[in-house]
Design an enzyme around this catalytic site. Sequence first.
Site, short mmCIF file in Angstrom:
data_model
loop_
_atom_site.label_atom_id
_atom_site.label_comp_id
_atom_site.label_asym_id
_atom_site.label_seq_id
_atom_site.Cartn_x
_atom_site.Cartn_y
_atom_site.Cartn_z
N ASP A 154 0.79 -1.26 0.21
CA ASP A 154 0.20 0.23 0.24
C ASP A 154 1.01 1.04 0.22
O ASP A 154 0.21 2.39 -0.24
CB ASP A 154 -0.90 0.06 1.31
CG ASP A 154 -1.89 -1.00 1.38
OD1 ASP A 154 -2.30 -1.44 0.27
OD2 ASP A 154 -2.98 -1.41 2.49
N GLU A 253 -9.53 1.09 -2.66
CA GLU A 253 -10.90 -0.31 -2.31
C GLU A 253 -11.30 0.89 -0.61
O GLU A 253 -12.55 0.77 -0.19
CB GLU A 253 -9.42 -0.63 -1.17
CG GLU A 253 -9.82 -2.07 -0.84
CD GLU A 253 -8.93 -3.01 -0.06
OE1 GLU A 253 -7.84 -2.25 -0.12
OE2 GLU A 253 -9.37 -4.18 0.60
N HIS A 287 -5.86 -9.76 -5.22
CA HIS A 287 -4.27 -10.25 -5.06
C HIS A 287 -3.73 -10.55 -6.07
O HIS A 287 -2.19 -10.45 -5.96
CB HIS A 287 -4.58 -11.65 -4.97
CG HIS A 287 -5.29 -11.83 -2.68
ND1 HIS A 287 -6.54 -11.14 -2.79
CD2 HIS A 287 -4.40 -11.54 -2.15
CE1 HIS A 287 -6.48 -11.17 -1.45
NE2 HIS A 287 -5.77 -10.84 -0.63
N VAL A 288 -3.95 -9.90 -7.92
CA VAL A 288 -3.06 -10.34 -8.32
C VAL A 288 -2.37 -9.04 -7.75
O VAL A 288 -1.01 -8.98 -8.56
CB VAL A 288 -3.55 -9.23 -10.03
CG1 VAL A 288 -4.03 -10.71 -10.21
CG2 VAL A 288 -4.68 -8.69 -10.44
N ARG A 557 26.59 -24.21 -16.58
CA ARG A 557 26.52 -22.90 -17.14
C ARG A 557 26.82 -21.64 -17.34
O ARG A 557 26.56 -21.11 -15.94
CB ARG A 557 25.52 -22.97 -18.45
CG ARG A 557 25.40 -21.79 -19.49
CD ARG A 557 24.24 -22.07 -20.26
NE ARG A 557 24.61 -22.95 -20.99
CZ ARG A 557 24.11 -23.99 -21.71
NH1 ARG A 557 21.91 -23.25 -22.13
NH2 ARG A 557 24.23 -24.91 -22.90
N MET A 564 23.08 -2.34 -22.04
CA MET A 564 23.83 -0.76 -22.54
C MET A 564 24.51 -0.06 -21.57
O MET A 564 24.16 0.10 -20.34
CB MET A 564 22.46 -0.57 -23.23
CG MET A 564 22.04 -0.58 -24.28
SD MET A 564 20.46 -0.32 -25.49
CE MET A 564 20.66 -1.01 -26.48
N ARG A 646 27.50 -19.09 -22.21
CA ARG A 646 27.19 -18.42 -23.02
C ARG A 646 26.75 -16.93 -23.18
O ARG A 646 26.94 -16.50 -22.54
CB ARG A 646 25.55 -18.56 -23.38
CG ARG A 646 25.04 -20.53 -23.34
CD ARG A 646 25.43 -20.82 -24.78
NE ARG A 646 25.32 -22.17 -25.21
CZ ARG A 646 26.29 -23.17 -24.97
NH1 ARG A 646 27.23 -23.24 -24.75
NH2 ARG A 646 25.79 -24.11 -25.28
N GLN A 655 15.20 -0.28 -24.61
CA GLN A 655 14.94 0.91 -24.71
C GLN A 655 13.97 1.16 -25.54
O GLN A 655 13.22 1.51 -25.49
CB GLN A 655 15.95 1.01 -26.61
CG GLN A 655 17.39 1.83 -26.06
CD GLN A 655 18.14 2.79 -27.27
OE1 GLN A 655 17.17 2.55 -28.30
NE2 GLN A 655 19.12 2.83 -26.80
#
Length: 742
Positions: A154, A253, A287-288, A557, A564, A646, A655
């Site tokens: 919040d 809310e 809740h998302v 790996r 950038m 890699r 960008q």
Amino acid sequence: MKQKKIAIFTSGGDAQGMNAAVRAVVRTGLERGAEVYAIYEGYQGLVDGGERIRKMDWDSVGGILQLGGTVIGTARSKEFMTRDGRRQAARNLIEHGISGIIVIGGDGSLTGANIFRQEWPSLVAELVESGAISAEAAQEYSNLSIVGLVGSIDNDFHGTDMTIGADTALHRITEAMDAITSTAASHQRTFVVKVMGRNCGYLALMGALASGADWVLIPEAPPDVDNWKDVMAERLKAGRKAGRRDSIVILAEGAQDRHGKYIGSTEVQQALEERLGEEVRVTVLGHVQRGGRPSAFDRNLGTLMGYEAVEIILNARPEDEPVVIGIKNNRMTRLPLMESVLKTQAVAEAIAEKDYERAMSLRSSSFSDAFKTLRTMVRALPHPVDAGRKHFRIAVLNAGAPAPGMNTAARAAIRYGLDQGHVMLGIRNGFEGLANGEIEEMSWMSVSGWASMGGSVLGTNRKIPKGKDFYGMAREIEKNHIDALLFIGGWTAYLAANAMMVNRANFPAFNIPIVCLPASINNNLPGSEFSIGADTALNSIVDAVDKIKMSAGATRRCFVVEVMGHHCGYLALMGGMATGAERVYLPEDGVSLRDLQNDVELLKRGFKTGKRLGLMIRSEHANAVYTTSFMCSLFEEEGHDLFDVRPAILGHLQQGGDPSPFDRIQANRLACLCVEALVDECSRDGLRVSFIGMQDGKIQFHDMRDFERVINAENLRPREQWWLGLKHITSLLAQHGPSQGA
Ligand code: ADP
């Protein structure tokens, strides 16, 4: 000296970024020689003890930075609300030898912490009395140190600009709003969107500002009239008439009317359906907003606060009062715990007492500024022109590489200027466009929809004007009677503004006020700790690296990820912090052969002892010779069968993309201030050329005459860069012991 034992737990509602804080606390604590425990399931775990209090090692917090929620669990505990529960909690801590706790939670959890600490001596005395602990133990644990971190989506805590989780919640809200806006616009529909925030309208307000919504209802500032439903509907109707294709109302809310009556989403829906005569859809985000991966900002905020918490707790003296860690103007601060909790609760009380002025005054200045800006942005049309006031012709231009948020800034500047009766001109295609006379008058609706758009609608390029370009530019400034210029962009904009100022003797048309607004993903502009676009780029990097890490699967790996930044390592360092990279290569430091040798050893040692994934982040110009491909070949060759390597050159995805909520909010704020400053300058016949930015705790305008003094001209970056001070934290958290990383 005896090894200090500290514990961390998360409590109350979960918030994204809590894991970053847990990771930082555990690893900083270990690094500083402490023993660190995690208490699972918040206060309930503290009361239960046993399995719920677990000793942590370096690897127990590996791979959690990118996870939402909290991996050590959270709970609401009724038992801890009782004295018996707290006594049991005290006993568990003493039995584990823990003398300091770090609590991450909302104001409820922090209140609990404060009560616990106040009661501590009496709880200990009772434990001795009942024979649960010895007198020696009581003596040794006569004091409990407490540090709080605020985890709350919040953003409702007094004294801190941001709480852990709020930025991510805003990400979820803007994503949803952008999606709803496009469907609403396609069908010319009206939507009511309800977001979280019981006593705090932060998410609703910033969500509305960031998404270009048309109306907002928040607890701190209820509609000031009783017939607000009519006013709202009239506004939305007027917006449609003016050409808007959608109408969106955001509702917090806890929104209420001026009599303190809660406003529900169905009520708003019905009110609008009756008055607009069309179907109105409701989306309750629910809740998302708490879900999903934490944003780059929340990961780094959690990390920095966690680090700071350990520094405090390990140096705490018995007489020290508990503190909460906050962030104020981009710097960590220490707030007195109880005073801050009380002030936070004061907002809720003010709202309950319908003292909205006080509620608003207890919020930060950026909150009330944002509310003011929003009231301008949501207008269907600007205020009628006040004939008694002097009006100016102000032109807006984008320059440099595209930076997400440029459109948001241009929209805000244009609407803000129009609302005050000025003529706002849009210059197409940067300085080339200015020299060619690609200039048009902008209307209120011409910038509709720009708030959420990436790229640059006006068009931008990196051509820095010189020589004969100036003739064209001067001619067009005169021809179009331009009184002031706003450049939104990166180095191209700054260098051009400086060149125009320097060439005023030859080109009298350049004798007008100019302001540069920092917009560059590289965050390499002077006078500003954040340029518009950098937060979006950082999030793009973090998203990409999260995916790259997942792709590694079962193989051993190492990735070398190139980001950038030109000659500025901001994206690399902050990206490294947010993804847990074990090594970050910055142009500010360069790369030496010795570094690379050490890094080969580091990797070899790690992979030999069970490490599965290596992550190195390299800023594009860290070294001209030791390129990403060179480094990959080197590591691959030296790694033999131990691991493969890699490269991942992220390129232009950094960008692009829609601007992040933070970039949109900053763009709005800075753009309005820039127009205000230009108008002020014009009114006084001033000629100041300046650049704006948030620096050293405030937003300020810097005089372009100081430009050369504050820049590193060779590398096109500021001479002083605040974030370099965070380097040691990134490396401390990622490299340690035998199996480093992530
Ligand atoms: P938040 O921390 O998110 O505000 P709550 O208000 O639900 O969430 O508080 C979380 C937990 O903190 C509670 O379940 C309780 O265990 C503890 N707590 C809250 N207030 C107090 C209090 N006054 N005394 C003791 N414990 C408290």
